[in-house]
Design a protein around this motif. Structure first.
Motif, PDB file in Angstrom:
ATOM      1  N   ALA A   1       0.777  -0.850  -0.365  1.00 20.94           N
ATOM      2  CA  ALA A   1       0.101   0.344  -0.329  1.00 20.94           C
ATOM      3  C   ALA A   1       0.690   1.695   0.039  1.00 20.94           C
ATOM      4  CB  ALA A   1      -1.069  -0.120   1.712  1.00 20.94           C
TER       5      ALA A   1
ATOM      6  N   ASP B   1       0.893   5.518   0.246  1.00 15.89           N
ATOM      7  CA  ASP B   1      -0.424   5.929   0.691  1.00 15.89           C
ATOM      8  C   ASP B   1       0.351   7.652   0.454  1.00 15.89           C
ATOM      9  OD1 ASP B   1      -3.300   5.266   0.759  1.00 15.89           O
ATOM     10  OD2 ASP B   1      -2.094   4.456   2.209  1.00 15.89           O
TER      11      ASP B   1
ATOM     12  N   ALA C   1       2.912   2.754   8.479  1.00 13.60           N
ATOM     13  CA  ALA C   1       3.962   2.893   7.535  1.00 13.60           C
ATOM     14  C   ALA C   1       5.363   3.687   7.814  1.00 13.60           C
ATOM     15  CB  ALA C   1       3.016   3.685   6.935  1.00 13.60           C
TER      16      ALA C   1
ATOM     17  N   GLY D   1      -3.240   1.896   2.907  1.00 13.60           N
ATOM     18  CA  GLY D   1      -2.746   1.392   4.036  1.00 13.60           C
ATOM     19  C   GLY D   1      -4.358   1.712   5.409  1.00 13.60           C
TER      20      GLY D   1
ATOM     21  N   LYS E   1       3.753  -1.016   4.119  1.00 13.82           N
ATOM     22  CA  LYS E   1       2.846   0.339   3.901  1.00 13.82           C
ATOM     23  C   LYS E   1       3.993   1.137   3.358  1.00 13.82           C
ATOM     24  CE  LYS E   1      -1.275  -1.193   6.540  1.00 13.82           C
ATOM     25  NZ  LYS E   1      -1.824  -0.402   8.139  1.00 13.82           N
TER      26      LYS E   1
END
Ligand code: CDP
Length: 227
Positions: A9, A11, A201, A136, A146
């Motif tokens: 993921a 972001d 993350a 995430g 992430k």
């Protein structure tokens, strides 16, 4: 030993290099790549073309029933392209007309619910890299890897200007800068699934990094997480 399939993921804010990085990582490790922002952009395009008011919940939910978004691989340029109801809208969704509107559309719960469900289905088999704002935190909270991307806002504006120039679109730097600031604000302040770094993350600041460096940063993490 074969690597286990995971979900990656990615972001972060607009124009930090998420899509470029995610695409290159996916190609290099043989994963599928999904640009969730392109899906929000396709919905925004539909709303603009069909004069759908975001303040009209009935019109919004009716149009969501009529919208079908998919990605198809273009053999000619080696890229995955966005289709809205069977029509290739890859160029149209990157215009400033759509860019000005997309964050307001993406703040609607009905829109997020519909696209979120489709995104979760796409991740069922894992082996996927998806980039966006809430991947995430909301779409795949259990993603094995992430990454949260950020960069200096002036660099982001400059890079976006270059990207548009490559599509033969000349846009003033100040206009891009204003749009990025506005979208950052809407994306981080909306009620449903705002843009925020997931606790687990890993931050990737791309201000002083080349694309190659960003890509190998993520691939190195993937190697650690998938073995
Ligand atoms: O290309 P850029 O980084 O400017 O944006 P994008 O990834 O194409 O996403 C366009 C817009 O869609 C964002 O500014 C968000 O408002 C919205 N978006 C979202 O809300 N959630 C996502 N998972 C992806 C995009």
């Amino acid at each position: 030993m074969e690597n286990k399939k995971i979900i990656i993921a990615i972001d972060g804010y607009s124009a930090c290099g998420k899509s470029t990085t995610a695409k290159a990582v996916a190609a290099s490790i043989g994963y599928s790549y999904i640009d969730s922002g392109a899906m929000y952009r396709a919905v925004a395009l539909y709303f603009l073309d069909n004069y759908i008011k975001i303040t009209d919940p009935k019109a919004v939910s009716k149009s969501l029933e009529d919208i079908e978004i998919s990605f198809r691989f273009n053999e000619k340029n080696g890229a995955s392209e966005t289709y809205l109801n069977g029509i290739n809208v890859e160029d149209q969704i990157r215009t400033m007309r759509v860019t000005q509107k997309v964050s307001e559309v993406a703040a609607l719960k009905a829109v997020r619910d519909k696209l979120g469900e489709q995104q979760q289905k796409m991740g069922k088999k894992k082996a996927i890299v998806m980039d966006g704002r809430d991947i995430g935190t909301h779409i795949f909270p259990y993603a094995e890897l992430k990454v949260f991307m950020e960069a200096d806002i002036n660099i982001r504006a400059y890079r976006r200007q270059q990207e548009l120039l490559n599509r033969d679109k000349v846009v003033d730097l100040d206009e891009i800068l204003e749009n990025l600031k506005k979208r950052d604000h809407i994306d981080t302040h909306r009620k449903d699934n705002p843009l925020t770094k997931a606790e687990d993350a890993i931050v990737l600041n791309t201000t002083d990094r080349t694309i190659e460096e960003q890509v190998s940063f993520v691939i190195d993490l993937w190697k650690q997480k998938s073995t």
